[in-house]
Design an enzyme around this catalytic site. Structure first.
Site, PDB file in Angstrom:
ATOM      1  N   GLU A  45       0.856  -1.184   0.000  1.00 13.18           N
ATOM      2  CA  GLU A  45       0.000   0.000   0.000  1.00 13.18           C
ATOM      3  C   GLU A  45       0.891   1.233   0.000  1.00 13.18           C
ATOM      4  O   GLU A  45       1.626   1.469   0.962  1.00 13.18           O
ATOM      5  CB  GLU A  45      -0.914   0.004   1.235  1.00 13.18           C
ATOM      6  CG  GLU A  45      -1.770   1.270   1.317  1.00 13.18           C
ATOM      7  CD  GLU A  45      -2.561   1.369   2.631  1.00 13.18           C
ATOM      8  OE1 GLU A  45      -2.960   0.320   3.187  1.00 13.18           O
ATOM      9  OE2 GLU A  45      -2.761   2.504   3.094  1.00 13.18           O
ATOM     10  N   ARG A  49       0.330  10.291   0.461  1.00  8.50           N
ATOM     11  CA  ARG A  49       0.577  11.385   1.411  1.00  8.50           C
ATOM     12  C   ARG A  49       1.744  12.249   1.002  1.00  8.50           C
ATOM     13  O   ARG A  49       2.032  13.251   1.647  1.00  8.50           O
ATOM     14  CB  ARG A  49       0.902  10.817   2.800  1.00  8.50           C
ATOM     15  CG  ARG A  49      -0.271  10.221   3.472  1.00  8.50           C
ATOM     16  CD  ARG A  49       0.131   9.628   4.813  1.00  8.50           C
ATOM     17  NE  ARG A  49      -0.741   8.521   5.089  1.00  8.50           N
ATOM     18  CZ  ARG A  49      -0.598   7.693   6.100  1.00  8.50           C
ATOM     19  NH1 ARG A  49       0.406   7.837   6.948  1.00  8.50           N
ATOM     20  NH2 ARG A  49      -1.437   6.710   6.256  1.00  8.50           N
ATOM     21  N   THR A  73      -4.451   6.131   1.866  1.00  8.26           N
ATOM     22  CA  THR A  73      -4.861   7.510   2.193  1.00  8.26           C
ATOM     23  C   THR A  73      -5.731   8.082   1.076  1.00  8.26           C
ATOM     24  O   THR A  73      -5.585   9.242   0.679  1.00  8.26           O
ATOM     25  CB  THR A  73      -3.622   8.404   2.493  1.00  8.26           C
ATOM     26  OG1 THR A  73      -2.639   7.642   3.199  1.00  8.26           O
ATOM     27  CG2 THR A  73      -4.006   9.588   3.366  1.00  8.26           C
ATOM     28  N   LYS A 133     -11.222  -2.101   6.205  1.00  8.78           N
ATOM     29  CA  LYS A 133     -10.060  -1.839   7.052  1.00  8.78           C
ATOM     30  C   LYS A 133     -10.618  -1.507   8.439  1.00  8.78           C
ATOM     31  O   LYS A 133     -11.665  -0.866   8.546  1.00  8.78           O
ATOM     32  CB  LYS A 133      -9.302  -0.654   6.453  1.00  8.78           C
ATOM     33  CG  LYS A 133      -8.190  -0.075   7.295  1.00  8.78           C
ATOM     34  CD  LYS A 133      -7.341   0.889   6.452  1.00  8.78           C
ATOM     35  CE  LYS A 133      -6.474   1.767   7.322  1.00  8.78           C
ATOM     36  NZ  LYS A 133      -5.433   2.461   6.555  1.00  8.78           N
TER      37      LYS A 133
HETATM   38  C1  3PG Z   1      -1.195   4.492   8.449  1.00  6.73           C
HETATM   39  O1  3PG Z   1      -2.177   4.909   7.871  1.00  6.73           O
HETATM   40  O2  3PG Z   1      -0.170   5.165   8.653  1.00  6.73           O
HETATM   41  C2  3PG Z   1      -1.281   3.095   8.859  1.00  6.73           C
HETATM   42  O3  3PG Z   1      -2.363   2.915   9.658  1.00  6.73           O
HETATM   43  C3  3PG Z   1      -0.038   2.550   9.442  1.00  6.73           C
HETATM   44  O4  3PG Z   1      -0.120   2.592  10.791  1.00  6.73           O
HETATM   45  P1  3PG Z   1       1.157   2.169  11.631  1.00  6.73           P
HETATM   46  O5  3PG Z   1       2.275   3.083  11.223  1.00  6.73           O
HETATM   47  O6  3PG Z   1       0.716   2.363  13.056  1.00  6.73           O
HETATM   48  O7  3PG Z   1       1.450   0.722  11.291  1.00  6.73           O
END
Ligand code: 3PG
Length: 212
Positions: A45, A49, A73, A133
């Site tokens: 993924e 961002r 995101t 999710k």
């Molecule tokens: C995110 O959107 O950054 C994810 O949820 C990852 O979360 P984490 O860094 O706590 O694994």
């Protein structure tokens, strides 16, 4: 019931963990993805961002054999459309809004929207999203909370993400309503900054072996 997400469950089941990646510099994209895929985590993924994210997605798709690239995101119709234009295999959202759900009806890229309560899960189910999710997982009650949803909502399957680590991952993976988990622990910022691809491959290998 996941009629809006054809093929998504099989895709997500290819590995116990989906790395959630924030990549600032496009030059890191291909070696980072190669380290993860070679470590046994092919489903990636790439969060939208950073300015570099669309370029990273293109580069990984073109150059990393075996990588299955999704976007993350995805907050609105623009980022969903971008995901489709980039040829993403799936698109992940940290939540779900009526506008995003409406946009997804006109988009080919399967969407993985997020819920964090029974009502949110039920609303997504009404729209045909049986795969969701669960975000932010640890902060919302963790594996114990998710486990409490199995009996009343057996038709919903989750990809918990947020605060998950190599240590607490097995408690999620053993749940009947979890198909895979998302996390960033195998691609920490410091290792990416040091271009420590061998270190990341080692963490990925350990993550790929996780079982519930
Ligand atoms: C995110 O959107 O950054 C994810 O949820 C990852 O979360 P984490 O860094 O706590 O694994």
């Amino acid at each position: 019931m996941s009629e809006r997400q054809p093929g998504l469950e099989a895709l997500l089941r290819q590995a116990p963990v989906v790395p959630v990646l924030v990549i600032d510099d496009v030059v890191d994209a291909v070696p980072l993805a190669k380290a993860l895929v070679e470590g046994g985590l092919p489903v990636l993924e790439i969060t939208l961002r950073t300015k570099a994210a669309p370029y990273c997605i293109r580069a990984i798709k073109a150059e990393v054999r075996g990588a299955i690239v999704g976007s993350g995101t995805v907050l609105d119709r623009h980022t969903l459309k971008l995901s489709e234009e980039l040829g993403c295999a799936f698109a992940v959202s940290p939540g779900a809004t009526p506008a995003l759900i409406e946009a997804a009806q006109k988009t080919k890229t399967p969407l993985l929207p997020a819920s964090r309560s029974p009502s949110e899960a039920m609303t997504l189910l009404e729209h045909g999203y049986g795969l969701q999710k669960f975000f932010p997982a640890e902060q919302s009650g963790g594996a114990a909370y998710l486990s409490a949803l199995i009996s009343p909502l057996p038709q919903v399957k989750f990809c918990p993400t947020g605060g998950i680590t190599a240590e607490n991952a097995p408690t999620y993976l053993k749940l009947a309503n979890v198909i895979t988990i998302g996390g960033s622990w195998m691609a920490p910022k410091a290792l990416i900054a040091n271009k420590d691809w061998a270190g990341i491959a080692k963490l990925a290998t350990a993550a790929a072996r996780l079982k519930g």
